[in-house]
Design an enzyme around this catalytic site. Structure first.
Site, mmCIF file in Angstrom:
data_model
loop_
_atom_site.group_PDB
_atom_site.id
_atom_site.type_symbol
_atom_site.label_atom_id
_atom_site.label_comp_id
_atom_site.label_asym_id
_atom_site.label_seq_id
_atom_site.Cartn_x
_atom_site.Cartn_y
_atom_site.Cartn_z
ATOM 1 N N LYS A 171 0.828 -1.208 0.000
ATOM 2 C CA LYS A 171 0.000 0.000 0.000
ATOM 3 C C LYS A 171 0.865 1.262 0.000
ATOM 4 O O LYS A 171 0.547 2.253 -0.669
ATOM 5 C CB LYS A 171 -0.933 0.014 1.214
ATOM 6 C CG LYS A 171 -1.922 1.193 1.215
ATOM 7 C CD LYS A 171 -2.768 1.186 -0.022
ATOM 8 C CE LYS A 171 -3.803 2.261 -0.157
ATOM 9 N NZ LYS A 171 -4.012 3.274 0.788
ATOM 10 N N LYS A 240 1.138 12.067 4.952
ATOM 11 C CA LYS A 240 1.494 11.026 5.917
ATOM 12 C C LYS A 240 1.965 9.767 5.206
ATOM 13 O O LYS A 240 2.971 9.151 5.582
ATOM 14 C CB LYS A 240 0.288 10.734 6.812
ATOM 15 C CG LYS A 240 0.513 9.647 7.858
ATOM 16 C CD LYS A 240 0.030 8.275 7.400
ATOM 17 C CE LYS A 240 -1.462 8.242 7.211
ATOM 18 N NZ LYS A 240 -1.925 6.871 6.846
#
Length: 291
Positions: A171, A240
């Site tokens: 991911k 992030k």
């Protein structure tokens, strides 16, 4: 696997809970925000105020949380999963987190009689509520088999990439690609426009050739060219995720200069594009005056 807990009922968690309810599961959810919990009233979800209540009523617990630190707090913090351990419960982390954090938490949960797998998702809030998300999964074959009926109710595509933590590696790689593609697509369309080729025509050409990507085929027409910028995923969250990529690259002692430049540009974007703006706004980097 009939009673499914969902911890984190934000944009993604809410959609997943509703998809699971539609799939015939009994869903028990909670969120740190009382406002978010209240918003679930009328959705057919059994909302609770504590993690303890969710664990006690669940066969599987799904985490949908914004950061690795919050995942760790929910798992090992006071009042968290380990403090309220229920043997045999499978914990599925759909957040985008750090693989080392995931592996460490998996060991702690196993010692408490629970199992953990990571299944971070793509597809945004729309994919979550429609059950059309894609998942990259890190799990043992046994845990994946147990979880599959639940995952099928939430997603359209599932790719098993390895053991626990592997899903989060995949991911992070996926989001680094997307973060890079948005910046390159913005620069390429600007270049072509100044050379007299309209963006719509350019993208038709690119999408017929080898340069196409999700960004050129979907992101630009859906969120950028029409000025909507309403994907449901924020600049703060993508910043992030890009930072996570740099932490992973650093931990692996790799020198990846293009990835480093992408991370630098995303960090720089905080001067002109606010955290709560849609992440596709990165295409405006260099065209805005810093705040």
């Amino acid at each position: 696997m009939k009673n499914i807990g969902v911890i984190g009922l934000g944009n993604m968690g809410r959609g997943m809970a509703i998809s699971l309810k539609r799939g015939g599961f009994h869903v028990i959810g909670t969120d740190a925000s009382s406002k978010t919990r209240d918003a679930m009233v009328g959705e057919g979800i059994e909302v609770r105020t504590s993690i303890a209540e969710v664990v006690a009523a669940s066969d599987m617990v799904i985490l949908s949380l914004p950061t690795a630190a919050i995942v760790a707090e929910v798992v090992e913090g006071p009042g968290g999963l380990i403090a309220n351990a229920k043997k045999g419960v499978l914990v599925v982390d759909t957040s985008t987190s750090h693989p080392d954090t995931t592996r460490r938490l998996a060991r702690l949960l196993e010692a408490a009689g629970m199992q953990m797998m990571d299944a971070p998702v793509s597809g945004g809030p729309k994919g979550a509520i429609n059950g059309t998300m894609a998942m990259v999964i890190g799990a043992s074959n046994e845990d994946l088999a147990r979880a599959m009926p639940v995952l099928e109710a939430m997603s359209a595509k599932r790719v098993h990439v390895g053991g626990v933590g592997a899903g989060h590696v995949a991911k992070i790689a996926n989001n680094l690609f997307t973060a890079s593609h948005l910046i390159v697509a913005a620069e390429v369309t600007r270049m072509a426009a100044k050379a007299g080729v309209p963006t719509e025509a350019l993208l038709q050409g690119i999408n017929a050739g080898s340069g196409r990507s999700f960004v050129t085929e979907h992101s630009f027409p859906t969120w950028v060219m029409n000025g909507k910028f309403d994907s449901g995923f924020t600049m703060k969250l993508m910043r992030k995720d890009v930072r996570l990529s740099q932490e992973l690259i650093g931990a692996l002692a790799l020198d990846l200069p293009l990835s480093a430049k992408v991370a630098e540009l995303w960090a720089l974007s905080s001067e002109s594009i606010a955290d709560d703006e849609d992440f596709n706004r990165i295409v405006e980097l260099g065209t805005r005056t810093p705040a």
